[in-house]
Write a protein that holds these residues in place. Structure first.
Motif, mmCIF file in Angstrom:
data_model
loop_
_atom_site.group_PDB
_atom_site.id
_atom_site.type_symbol
_atom_site.label_atom_id
_atom_site.label_comp_id
_atom_site.label_asym_id
_atom_site.label_seq_id
_atom_site.Cartn_x
_atom_site.Cartn_y
_atom_site.Cartn_z
ATOM 1 N N VAL A 1 6.133 -8.956 3.969
ATOM 2 C CA VAL A 1 6.077 -10.247 3.268
ATOM 3 C C VAL A 1 4.764 -10.364 2.505
ATOM 4 O O VAL A 1 4.723 -10.838 1.358
ATOM 5 C CB VAL A 1 6.226 -11.411 4.264
ATOM 6 C CG1 VAL A 1 6.165 -12.742 3.540
ATOM 7 C CG2 VAL A 1 7.534 -11.289 5.050
ATOM 8 N N THR A 2 3.679 -9.924 3.123
ATOM 9 C CA THR A 2 2.363 -9.994 2.483
ATOM 10 C C THR A 2 2.310 -9.132 1.226
ATOM 11 O O THR A 2 1.778 -9.555 0.190
ATOM 12 C CB THR A 2 1.275 -9.536 3.469
ATOM 13 O OG1 THR A 2 1.323 -10.354 4.654
ATOM 14 C CG2 THR A 2 -0.104 -9.649 2.847
ATOM 15 N N LYS A 3 2.878 -7.920 1.303
ATOM 16 C CA LYS A 3 2.876 -7.027 0.136
ATOM 17 C C LYS A 3 3.608 -7.649 -1.047
ATOM 18 O O LYS A 3 3.112 -7.663 -2.170
ATOM 19 C CB LYS A 3 3.543 -5.697 0.507
ATOM 20 C CG LYS A 3 2.650 -4.713 1.226
ATOM 21 C CD LYS A 3 3.381 -3.411 1.444
ATOM 22 C CE LYS A 3 2.483 -2.420 2.175
ATOM 23 N NZ LYS A 3 3.180 -1.129 2.402
ATOM 24 N N LEU A 4 4.803 -8.160 -0.787
ATOM 25 C CA LEU A 4 5.597 -8.746 -1.857
ATOM 26 C C LEU A 4 4.977 -10.050 -2.358
ATOM 27 O O LEU A 4 5.088 -10.391 -3.543
ATOM 28 C CB LEU A 4 7.027 -8.982 -1.373
ATOM 29 C CG LEU A 4 7.780 -7.727 -0.926
ATOM 30 C CD1 LEU A 4 9.163 -8.087 -0.420
ATOM 31 C CD2 LEU A 4 7.876 -6.719 -2.064
ATOM 32 N N GLY A 5 4.332 -10.786 -1.446
ATOM 33 C CA GLY A 5 3.690 -12.037 -1.839
ATOM 34 C C GLY A 5 2.518 -11.817 -2.777
ATOM 35 O O GLY A 5 2.227 -12.677 -3.626
ATOM 36 N N LYS A 6 1.844 -10.679 -2.672
ATOM 37 C CA LYS A 6 0.708 -10.391 -3.543
ATOM 38 C C LYS A 6 1.151 -10.256 -4.997
ATOM 39 O O LYS A 6 0.421 -10.642 -5.915
ATOM 40 C CB LYS A 6 0.004 -9.112 -3.080
ATOM 41 C CG LYS A 6 -0.814 -9.287 -1.814
ATOM 42 C CD LYS A 6 -1.505 -7.997 -1.416
ATOM 43 C CE LYS A 6 -2.349 -8.198 -0.149
ATOM 44 N NZ LYS A 6 -3.015 -6.936 0.266
ATOM 45 N N VAL A 7 2.335 -9.700 -5.201
ATOM 46 C CA VAL A 7 2.844 -9.561 -6.569
ATOM 47 C C VAL A 7 3.040 -10.944 -7.189
ATOM 48 O O VAL A 7 2.625 -11.193 -8.327
ATOM 49 C CB VAL A 7 4.184 -8.792 -6.571
ATOM 50 C CG1 VAL A 7 4.730 -8.675 -7.992
ATOM 51 C CG2 VAL A 7 4.014 -7.412 -5.950
#
Length: 276
Positions: free
Chosen positions: A199-205
């Motif tokens: 979730v964190t990875k995708l949220g950074k985008v």
């Protein structure tokens, strides 16, 4: 199983699985007469060869064929059909993958196609989704994250602090060019969102896009920018997209519970029934 008659016997030895395989196999055994299921208690000292010996001793037929041998026989049939129709299969484009959550992968036989060995792999991209042999989605999340960042970088070239695309066009570009890359086929891998790092990875985008859309400061909270821009948090958007896709498939009768499928509280089918 539906393609086999009483001349065949399907024997499955389960070496202490805890992923629901036992229930699935037990249901199949009740449904098909040619199916036999031997459950074993988990023993870390037992090797693959010993498990095979158990199945061979329990077999009632004259000839014994294991799963890999069965795959090889099917490939031979396909190749004969291809030759009869002046066609051929490319072994370089074919891959073999063993799905298991065991850390130590058991020995694997060679699969031969066109006189060449088919490569065994641990991950493979199929219809835009990267499947992994250990049944996780880490590689897929990494791939879509990288593609989304690359696509947004191209949009970013047309944005400056005092020139370039308007906030409205920036928002439109993110929603139509970048976010679909992330949400593609999310109904298949939505369980990956149970892992916070994904979730964190995708949220950074999405956060990078919001900073450009609103020309915000790096200290601006993501939640606040999402409210101002009218964009759902990425996790909620993915969940909505997954549910919407599943409901559409359900109503079109393209989503069906398979024979012998064990339904647990976290299964897609059960969750879908609860939501509709």
């Amino acid at each position: 199983l539906k393609q086999l008659d009483d001349r065949y016997e399907v024997l499955v030895v389960d070496d202490g699985s805890n992923d629901g395989s036992v229930e699935i196999l037990a249901n199949l055994e009740k449904k098909y007469r040619i199916m036999r299921f031997i459950p074993l208690l988990r023993d870390s000292r037992r090797k693959l060869g010993e498990t095979r010996n158990i199945s061979v001793k329990a077999a009632r037929g004259k000839y014994v064929v294991d799963v890999i041998d069965s795959i090889q026989l099917d490939i031979n049939i396909f190749e004969r059909w291809a030759r009869d129709h002046s066609l051929s299969f490319s072994p370089e484009k074919c891959k073999a993958m063993l799905f298991t959550n065991k850390r130590k992968i058991p020995e694997r036989k060679d699969i031969i196609m066109g006189g060449k060995k088919v490569e065994w792999v641990t991950s493979f991209k199929y219809l835009g989704i990267t499947l992994q042999s250990n049944l996780t989605w880490d590689t897929h999340i990494e791939n879509i994250n990288r593609r989304a960042l690359f696509t947004w970088a191209q949009v970013r070239k047309m944005i400056g602090s005092k020139w370039g695309l308007s906030p409205k066009i920036c928002r439109y570009s993110y929603l139509t060019l970048v976010r679909p890359i992330i949400s593609y086929a999310s109904f298949a891998w939505i369980n990956a969102l149970s892992v916070q790092k994904n979730v964190t990875k995708l949220g950074k985008v999405q956060r990078l896009a919001l900073l450009e859309i609103l020309n915000g400061m790096y200290s601006t909270p993501t939640a606040g920018m999402e409210v101002i821009a009218g964009i759902l948090p990425i996790k909620i958007h993915l969940e909505v997209t997954a549910v919407t896709s599943c409901i559409r498939m359900k109503r079109n009768e393209t989503w069906r519970v398979q024979p012998g499928e064990v339904l647990k509280d976290h299964n897609h089918s059960v969750i879908l029934e609860r939501l509709i």
